[in-house]
Design an enzyme around this catalytic site. Structure first.
Site, short mmCIF file in Angstrom:
data_model
loop_
_atom_site.label_atom_id
_atom_site.label_comp_id
_atom_site.label_asym_id
_atom_site.label_seq_id
_atom_site.Cartn_x
_atom_site.Cartn_y
_atom_site.Cartn_z
N LYS A 1 0.85 -1.20 0.00
CA LYS A 1 0.00 0.00 0.00
C LYS A 1 0.88 1.25 0.00
O LYS A 1 2.08 1.18 0.30
CB LYS A 1 -0.92 -0.02 1.21
CG LYS A 1 -0.20 -0.01 2.55
CD LYS A 1 -1.15 -0.30 3.71
CE LYS A 1 -0.42 -0.30 5.03
NZ LYS A 1 -1.26 -0.78 6.14
N TYR B 1 16.61 29.83 9.04
CA TYR B 1 15.40 30.55 9.45
C TYR B 1 15.26 30.60 10.96
O TYR B 1 15.51 29.61 11.65
CB TYR B 1 14.16 29.83 8.90
CG TYR B 1 13.87 30.09 7.45
CD1 TYR B 1 13.68 31.38 6.96
CD2 TYR B 1 13.73 29.02 6.56
CE1 TYR B 1 13.39 31.60 5.63
CE2 TYR B 1 13.42 29.23 5.23
CZ TYR B 1 13.26 30.53 4.77
OH TYR B 1 12.96 30.74 3.45
C1 LIG Z 1 -0.57 -1.73 6.85
C2 LIG Z 1 -1.20 -3.03 7.19
C3 LIG Z 1 -0.43 -4.21 7.25
C4 LIG Z 1 1.08 -4.18 7.21
O1 LIG Z 1 1.51 -3.73 8.48
P1 LIG Z 1 3.05 -3.58 8.84
O2 LIG Z 1 3.03 -3.16 10.27
O3 LIG Z 1 3.59 -2.52 7.96
O4 LIG Z 1 3.69 -4.89 8.63
C5 LIG Z 1 -1.09 -5.41 7.40
N1 LIG Z 1 -2.43 -5.46 7.53
C6 LIG Z 1 -3.20 -4.35 7.52
C7 LIG Z 1 -4.67 -4.48 7.69
C8 LIG Z 1 -2.61 -3.11 7.36
O5 LIG Z 1 -3.38 -2.00 7.37
#
Ligand SMILES: *Cc1c(COP(=O)(O)O)cnc(C)c1O
Length: 338
Positions: A31, A236
């Site tokens: 994702k 800054y």
């Molecule tokens: C993002 C996510 C994962 C992966 O999680 P990590 O902590 O990055 O391994 C797995 N399952 C769901 C439902 C997620 O939202």
């Protein structure tokens, strides 16, 4: 120069996490464009390594990688079936009765999965909702039933065992593959593995997978170097004054590139051949200033993310987590996939 992404390290991390859950199939969570590293590069490499199950957050992310993967790759969409969404070639993970009935009326016979809420209260059907449609859902043969842990990166947190118990109760007697563990859950041990594990951040070198190979190196070009006299300010807001004569290098990246402004005077450094050059003054939109007095010669580029300062160290200095450092990485510096 720029952002180097070690695809071989991602593959090695996937294999290492898969080996920790030998009884389960190992998926790959890609994702947010593969946690900012390029899902179009990551997903095909992991398919080649043997991954057949992929997870994205949104259908549009799934559509982007669908043409890059052979037909036997399953691309699961965690946000489920949103009204009007084109889910051709994708597997929605249905999170509510509303999504379930929408999906079953518009996509009968097409693959789907179910998410249950085992206590996180973010996504998934509550126990009572699930009880109401469980028989119909099982009869339609979901690919799998999953839930997600809220505290898997804290092995001693009581929520882990509580969620495990709740998940077991809700899935008792369902003859369907089950999935509970992301990276943290894999490390909690076999009770949490079930049939399918869903590692994300560990693939990309992030905690809680402490043994991960580092995947990212970020090298930023030095634009200019100057001598700053005692009592002069840098950056800054004049948040930093030289106490002694200081060599200051200015590099070409800033918060517009995902170098969080919270890294200003945070203890974070830029690195040159293992030598730390502390960031001084504020990180600005396109520029960072660092004290390079320790270097006999200033190289063409200084590293922000490297073996000496991996993503979780950068995250610590910025007061955040490795996930946010990764997904903030910008597109303005050149990217190389090794
Ligand atoms: C993002 C996510 C994962 C992966 O999680 P990590 O902590 O990055 O391994 C797995 N399952 C769901 C439902 C997620 O939202």
């Amino acid at each position: 120069m720029g952002l180097q992404i070690d695809i071989g390290a991602i593959v090695a991390n996937w294999k290492a996490l898969a080996a920790k859950a030998p009884g389960a199939r190992a998926a790959a969570v890609v994702k947010a464009d593969g946690y900012g590293l390029g899902a179009a590069h990551v997903a095909p490499a992991l398919y080649e390594a043997g991954a057949r199950d992929f997870f994205v957050a949104l259908a549009q992310e799934g559509r982007a990688i669908r043409p890059l993967l052979p037909d036997d790759a399953r691309i699961n969409v965690l946000s489920g079936h949103m009204a009007g969404e084109d889910l051709t070639g994708l597997v929605p993970v249905l999170n509510s009765p509303e999504q379930f009935f929408r999906d079953r009326t518009t996509r009968p016979g097409q693959p789907f999965a179910i998410q249950l809420d085992s206590g996180m209260n973010r996504l998934g059907m509550e126990p009572a909702e699930w009880a109401g449609l469980r028989d119909e859902a099982i009869a339609a043969r979901p690919d799998f039933i999953m839930s997600h842990l809220a505290c898997a990166d804290e092995p001693d947190h009581p929520a882990n065992a509580a969620q495990l118990t709740a998940f077991r109760q809700m899935t008792e007697g369902c003859d369907v593959p089950l999935s509970l563990a992301a990276t943290g859950g894999i490390l909690l041990g076999p009770d949490y593995h079930f049939d399918l594990v869903r590692p994300g951040v560990g693939l990309y070198g992030g905690m809680p997978f402490a043994d991960a190979r580092q995947v990212v190196r970020l090298s930023l070009p030095v634009i200019q170097t100057r001598s700053v006299q005692p009592g002069e300010l840098v950056g800054y807001g004049a948040t930093w004054y030289a106490g002694a004569a200081t060599r200051v290098a200015t590099v070409a990246a800033g918060y517009a590139d995902g170098v969080l402004r919270a890294l200003s005077s945070s203890g974070a450094s830029l690195y040159a051949g293992g030598v730390a050059c502390p960031i001084v003054g504020r990180v600005s939109m396109d520029l960072i200033t660092a004290d390079v007095s320790a270097l006999s010669q200033v190289p063409e580029a200084l590293d922000l993310i490297c073996d000496e300062q991996p993503i979780d160290a950068v995250a610590y200095f910025a007061g955040t987590i490795g996930y946010e450092i990764l997904t903030s990485l910008g597109n303005r510096y050149p990217r190389t996939w090794l």
